[in-house]
Design a protein around this motif. Structure first.
Motif, mmCIF file in Angstrom:
data_model
loop_
_atom_site.group_PDB
_atom_site.id
_atom_site.type_symbol
_atom_site.label_atom_id
_atom_site.label_comp_id
_atom_site.label_asym_id
_atom_site.label_seq_id
_atom_site.Cartn_x
_atom_site.Cartn_y
_atom_site.Cartn_z
ATOM 1 N N TYR A 1 0.830 -1.198 0.000
ATOM 2 C CA TYR A 1 0.000 0.000 0.000
ATOM 3 C C TYR A 1 0.867 1.251 0.000
ATOM 4 O O TYR A 1 0.667 2.171 -0.809
ATOM 5 C CB TYR A 1 -0.923 -0.018 1.218
ATOM 6 C CG TYR A 1 -1.524 1.332 1.546
ATOM 7 C CD1 TYR A 1 -2.524 1.877 0.748
ATOM 8 C CD2 TYR A 1 -1.080 2.056 2.654
ATOM 9 C CE1 TYR A 1 -3.070 3.123 1.034
ATOM 10 C CE2 TYR A 1 -1.623 3.295 2.955
ATOM 11 C CZ TYR A 1 -2.616 3.822 2.134
ATOM 12 O OH TYR A 1 -3.145 5.059 2.426
ATOM 13 N N GLU A 2 1.824 1.301 0.885
ATOM 14 C CA GLU A 2 2.680 2.481 1.004
ATOM 15 C C GLU A 2 3.569 2.635 -0.227
ATOM 16 O O GLU A 2 3.782 3.752 -0.713
ATOM 17 C CB GLU A 2 3.513 2.375 2.284
ATOM 18 C CG GLU A 2 2.675 2.401 3.553
ATOM 19 C CD GLU A 2 3.475 2.061 4.796
ATOM 20 O OE1 GLU A 2 2.937 2.219 5.905
ATOM 21 O OE2 GLU A 2 4.639 1.620 4.664
ATOM 22 N N PHE A 3 4.082 1.526 -0.732
ATOM 23 C CA PHE A 3 4.935 1.583 -1.921
ATOM 24 C C PHE A 3 4.151 2.103 -3.124
ATOM 25 O O PHE A 3 4.639 2.945 -3.890
ATOM 26 C CB PHE A 3 5.500 0.197 -2.222
ATOM 27 C CG PHE A 3 6.458 0.168 -3.380
ATOM 28 C CD1 PHE A 3 7.821 0.355 -3.186
ATOM 29 C CD2 PHE A 3 6.009 -0.038 -4.677
ATOM 30 C CE1 PHE A 3 8.701 0.337 -4.251
ATOM 31 C CE2 PHE A 3 6.878 -0.060 -5.749
ATOM 32 C CZ PHE A 3 8.226 0.131 -5.537
ATOM 33 N N ALA A 4 2.917 1.607 -3.294
ATOM 34 C CA ALA A 4 2.095 2.051 -4.413
ATOM 35 C C ALA A 4 1.772 3.535 -4.294
ATOM 36 O O ALA A 4 1.733 4.261 -5.302
ATOM 37 C CB ALA A 4 0.802 1.236 -4.481
ATOM 38 N N SER A 5 1.553 4.003 -3.084
ATOM 39 C CA SER A 5 1.274 5.423 -2.875
ATOM 40 C C SER A 5 2.462 6.277 -3.299
ATOM 41 O O SER A 5 2.312 7.283 -4.009
ATOM 42 C CB SER A 5 0.923 5.686 -1.410
ATOM 43 O OG SER A 5 0.668 7.058 -1.182
ATOM 44 N N VAL A 6 3.646 5.882 -2.882
ATOM 45 C CA VAL A 6 4.851 6.639 -3.239
ATOM 46 C C VAL A 6 5.095 6.574 -4.748
ATOM 47 O O VAL A 6 5.414 7.595 -5.388
ATOM 48 C CB VAL A 6 6.077 6.103 -2.466
ATOM 49 C CG1 VAL A 6 7.352 6.779 -2.943
ATOM 50 C CG2 VAL A 6 5.906 6.330 -0.973
ATOM 51 N N ALA A 7 4.931 5.403 -5.345
ATOM 52 C CA ALA A 7 5.150 5.267 -6.787
ATOM 53 C C ALA A 7 4.158 6.119 -7.573
ATOM 54 O O ALA A 7 4.512 6.736 -8.586
ATOM 55 C CB ALA A 7 5.030 3.804 -7.198
ATOM 56 N N GLY A 8 2.908 6.178 -7.109
ATOM 57 C CA GLY A 8 1.924 7.022 -7.778
ATOM 58 C C GLY A 8 2.304 8.490 -7.701
ATOM 59 O O GLY A 8 2.164 9.231 -8.684
ATOM 60 N N LEU A 9 2.793 8.923 -6.551
ATOM 61 C CA LEU A 9 3.235 10.308 -6.402
ATOM 62 C C LEU A 9 4.386 10.615 -7.352
ATOM 63 O O LEU A 9 4.406 11.669 -8.005
ATOM 64 C CB LEU A 9 3.666 10.566 -4.957
ATOM 65 C CG LEU A 9 4.262 11.948 -4.661
ATOM 66 C CD1 LEU A 9 3.243 13.049 -4.925
ATOM 67 C CD2 LEU A 9 4.770 12.020 -3.219
ATOM 68 N N VAL A 10 5.324 9.700 -7.453
ATOM 69 C CA VAL A 10 6.464 9.911 -8.348
ATOM 70 C C VAL A 10 5.999 9.976 -9.805
ATOM 71 O O VAL A 10 6.516 10.764 -10.599
ATOM 72 C CB VAL A 10 7.512 8.799 -8.157
ATOM 73 C CG1 VAL A 10 8.621 8.916 -9.203
ATOM 74 C CG2 VAL A 10 8.107 8.869 -6.762
ATOM 75 N N GLY A 11 5.000 9.143 -10.165
ATOM 76 C CA GLY A 11 4.469 9.191 -11.521
ATOM 77 C C GLY A 11 3.907 10.567 -11.864
ATOM 78 O O GLY A 11 4.119 11.083 -12.960
ATOM 79 N N VAL A 12 3.207 11.174 -10.917
ATOM 80 C CA VAL A 12 2.655 12.515 -11.133
ATOM 81 C C VAL A 12 3.777 13.540 -11.247
ATOM 82 O O VAL A 12 3.768 14.409 -12.130
ATOM 83 C CB VAL A 12 1.689 12.885 -9.988
ATOM 84 C CG1 VAL A 12 1.221 14.332 -10.126
ATOM 85 C CG2 VAL A 12 0.491 11.952 -9.976
ATOM 86 N N VAL A 13 4.751 13.459 -10.350
ATOM 87 C CA VAL A 13 5.878 14.396 -10.386
ATOM 88 C C VAL A 13 6.648 14.252 -11.701
ATOM 89 O O VAL A 13 7.071 15.253 -12.304
ATOM 90 C CB VAL A 13 6.815 14.160 -9.179
ATOM 91 C CG1 VAL A 13 8.083 15.001 -9.300
ATOM 92 C CG2 VAL A 13 6.096 14.489 -7.878
#
Length: 357
Positions: free
Chosen positions: A139-151
């Motif tokens: 869950y936490e990894f997917a959240s961080v990866a999604g944020l990086v995708g937006v950035v």
């Protein structure tokens, strides 16, 4: 180690949900600009593919050049160029609607930045709740990866603003991944298991999440590149009439712009992924007494690395540029997806820290 702060964990979950809603609002705005706005600068300049214009210009035009007279009606240059241009140009919306759509697109960027800040707040509050870096489970990894995708998309758009209206294509997989993370993959905030209580967690997993989040953006741009390049090839065929996919592709920026953007993201991400694997090996030696043991997670991480190394090599090889290299890029992201979902959820190994209950 300090206990879990339940109120902060609850706040983090609320911010996470708010970020999804904000991204969804921005995606609607980008979609409106894509549907009703002007084609981006790169798209307009490449509306008629180079192959088509070359073929049209090579036709013998019966024109009174010396006298400055008009082209003779029915000449090859008139009919072929006009037919190709008519098929390659997307439908043009009224000027007022285009201006409104582009205004919505600019505001969508603002909404995306707001969503990114809310998303960042969710991760930061989660870190405070667990008193550790918040990417120890899926869950936490997917959240961080999604944020990086937006950035990553915002960074690419900063360099190539003409791709702004493609934001909906990038935000869609981010929203889907975050929804999956918040439902199927969700894990309550909890202390780190002993095996993860190391400073290598912050180094190794951070690099992996940043690299894979950016590679998701590259994969989206690559899919759009394949659509546009296929359209550029089809539009030169006599009698071609674009369907729904062709109409969508006609509104995309030039294939070269999309290909270059996808390549630059991979060129940025690959060194990070390489360092992440090296750091993971060092951590494995400290935790398990060996640098590499062909654990399923390690094996698939190596496969991902090899595929992207082949992609970068293919880009440097004349015969593999373009569509062939693009498919290698997608194979690499497919391996990442398999590693994240199947290996974590189905295959057991030393890296089984999904956090699912």
């Amino acid at each position: 180690m300090a206990g879990i702060d339940g109120s902060m964990a609850h706040l983090s979950d609320g911010l996470f949900t708010t970020a999804i809603a904000t991204y969804a609002l921005a995606m609607v705005g980008y979609t409106a600009e894509f549907a009703f706005g002007r084609v981006g600068r790169a798209g307009r300049t490449a509306a008629v593919p180079a192959a088509a214009t070359t073929r049209a210009s090579s036709a013998p035009a019966r024109e009174l050049v010396g006298a400055g007279g008009p082209t003779v009606p029915g000449s090859p240059s008139t009919s072929s160029t006009a037919s190709v241009a008519d098929r390659s140009q997307p439908p043009v919306a009224p000027a007022g609607r285009r201006r409104t759509a582009e205004r919505i697109g600019r505001w969508s960027v603002v909404v995306t930045v707001i969503g990114m800040l809310i998303h960042t707040g969710s991760i930061a509050v989660r870190a405070g709740a667990v008193d550790a870096v918040p990417w120890s489970n899926m869950y936490e990894f997917a959240s961080v990866a999604g944020l990086v995708g937006v950035v990553a998309f915002l960074a690419v758009m900063w360099k190539a603003p003409q791709i702004r209206f493609l934001g909906g294509f990038v935000l869609l997989p981010v929203i889907l991944m975050m929804f999956l993370a918040g439902t199927v993959l969700y894990s309550k905030a909890q202390p780190l298991v002993p095996a993860l209580q190391s400073y290598w967690l912050a180094i190794h997993v951070t690099l992996v999440s940043v690299a894979e989040g950016a590679l998701m953006t590259s994969a989206v741009l690559t899919v759009l590149f394949l659509l546009r390049s296929r359209y550029d090839k089809k539009v030169t065929e006599p009698g071609y009439r674009p369907g729904s996919v062709g109409t969508l592709a006609s509104r995309l920026p030039a294939a070269e712009t999309l290909d270059k953007a996808a390549y630059r993201v991979v060129a940025f991400s690959f060194p990070l992924y390489t360092v992440a694997i090296i750091c993971g090996a060092i951590w494995a030696e400290a935790a398990w007494g060996r640098y590499w043991g062909w654990d399923p997670k390690e094996t698939w991480a190596f496969i991902v690395w090899v595929v992207y190394a082949c992609y970068l090599h293919a880009r440097a090889t004349a015969g593999w540029k373009g569509r062939a290299a693009a498919w290698v890029n997608l194979v690499g992201f497919g391996a990442i997806t398999f590693n994240f979902l199947i290996v974590n959820l189905v295959v057991s190994g030393l890296h089984s820290y999904a956090g699912l209950s």
